[in-house]
Structure formats: C-alpha cells, structure tokens
Design an enzyme around this catalytic site. Structure first.
Site, PDB file in Angstrom:
ATOM      1  N   CYS A 110       0.653  -1.234   0.288  1.00 21.65           N
ATOM      2  CA  CYS A 110      -0.278  -0.121  -0.157  1.00 21.65           C
ATOM      3  C   CYS A 110       1.127   1.242   0.323  1.00 21.65           C
ATOM      4  CB  CYS A 110      -0.516  -0.426   1.499  1.00 21.65           C
ATOM      5  SG  CYS A 110      -1.919   1.115   1.454  1.00 21.65           S
ATOM      6  N   HIS A 153      -9.236  -3.547  -2.200  1.00 18.94           N
ATOM      7  CA  HIS A 153      -8.572  -3.224  -1.516  1.00 18.94           C
ATOM      8  C   HIS A 153      -8.474  -0.990  -1.527  1.00 18.94           C
ATOM      9  CE1 HIS A 153      -3.662  -1.979  -0.473  1.00 18.94           C
ATOM     10  NE2 HIS A 153      -3.918  -1.094  -0.777  1.00 18.94           N
ATOM     11  N   GLU A 154      -9.187  -1.207  -2.595  1.00 19.37           N
ATOM     12  CA  GLU A 154      -9.007   0.667  -2.884  1.00 19.37           C
ATOM     13  C   GLU A 154     -10.897   0.919  -1.973  1.00 19.37           C
ATOM     14  OE1 GLU A 154      -6.957   2.606  -3.092  1.00 19.37           O
ATOM     15  OE2 GLU A 154      -5.802   0.729  -3.888  1.00 19.37           O
ATOM     16  N   HIS A 157     -10.176   0.916   1.749  1.00 15.75           N
ATOM     17  CA  HIS A 157      -9.512   2.151   2.401  1.00 15.75           C
ATOM     18  C   HIS A 157     -10.900   3.287   2.083  1.00 15.75           C
ATOM     19  CE1 HIS A 157      -5.312   1.971   1.897  1.00 15.75           C
ATOM     20  NE2 HIS A 157      -5.334   1.837   0.799  1.00 15.75           N
TER      21      HIS A 157
END
Length: 184
Positions: A110, A153-154, A157
């Site tokens: 990351c 993953h994004e 966030h």
C-alpha cells in the site's frame, strides 16, 4: 501533480475514517482531485516519471490516502491477459461477489504503508463493482484476478480498513479455505 509527499502514511486518522459519499454530479474540484489520483497511478508506473519525481509505483489509490475523506478511487492495472483496467470512480460499491476467495501469493502492499507487512490477504475471487466515472456515467464492472483484488483494496480504504486488517495475526500465511493464489 500528486507526489509521495501528498500521500498520508499509516497512522494518519483519515485512513481509519469512513469516507463521505460524493455528491453527484461531481463538482469540478472533486473531478480534478480524482483525475490527479488516476494520473499519479499512471505516472508511478512510468519508470522515467517515477524516478524523476520519486514516486512509489502503485496500481490503485483512494482519496483518503491523499487526506480527502471522500468516496473516490483510481485504478490502473493489467489483468493476467494484459487487459488494462483504468478507472477513476466516484462512490464505488461492491454490489456482488463470489463465494470463492483469492489472495496475492506475494501479499499486498500500500502506498500509505512504508514497511512490508507479510501475510495473505483474503479477498473475493470475483466482484461486481458499480460506480460513476469522471463523465458522470454509471459504470458496472465484473472483475476477477488482480483487478478484483485492487478494487477491493481501494474500496476498503473508503471504509477505513487497511489491507493488513485482513491478515491472520497468529499465522499470516495460514491457508485460506476455498481460495486460489494469484501471482503478480
């Protein structure tokens, strides 16, 4: 142009907040931010530009990583067949996912995390993501392989979740049931 100086690091409180929905149609300011995020990811993959500006290579970026707590992500990644998935999305959502899991055999990294954190990160093998692009068009993407992992993953966030939250603390390389590894 965004650089590594614009990216907040692990421990910054914005990374643990749930980001706000972007009001649509998006404002010019939000569009400009999202365009600059996609440009960062593209620049970071260009060896000359990356070296000149000290950019760490990335394949995705979420707005909270640049201290903007809004639901915006940029992804620029090729799948195993070489197909390019290049998207800048407002309010992306996973609307369906597979039962099967997958994970990156080498683990995830990351741009907001400077050190390497070893371990398998269980993800859905396939996801369908809905969002709105820079032109205000609703986009629906069916993803598998590396692109599916990057989008998850994004989107994590945007919900204040870091990739290492998914790693088994007792046994980082514990086999994940019903999951296939993805080589990168």
């Amino acid at each position: 142009m965004l650089t590594m100086d614009d990216i907040v690091r692990d421990g910054h409180p914005v990374l643990r907040k749930v980001a706000e929905e972007v009001k649509l149609p998006a404002s010019q300011e939000d569009k400009t931010i999202l365009e600059s995020m996609l440009q960062y990811v593209k620049n970071s993959q260009d060896p000359e530009v990356a070296q000149e500006h000290g950019l760490r290579p990335g394949i995705g970026l979420a707005a909270p990583q640049i201290n903007v707590s809004k639901r915006m992500i940029a992804v620029h990644v090729n799948d195993e067949k070489g197909n390019l998935f290049s998207y800048a999305l407002f309010n992306p959502k996973i609307i369906s996912h597979s039962v099967e899991r997958s994970y990156l055999a080498a683990g995830e990294g990351c741009l907001s995390v400077d050190e390497s954190i070893p371990g398998y990160v269980p993800r859905y093998a396939r996801v369908t993501v809905k969002g709105t692009d820079l032109d205000g068009t609703e986009v629906k993407l069916r993803l598998k392989g590396l692109p599916a992992i990057v989008f998850q993953h994004e989107i994590d966030h945007l919900n204040g979740i870091m990739f290492y939250d998914h790693i088994n603390k007792q046994d980082p390389y514990k086999e994940i049931p019903n999951a296939s590894p993805i080589e990168r």
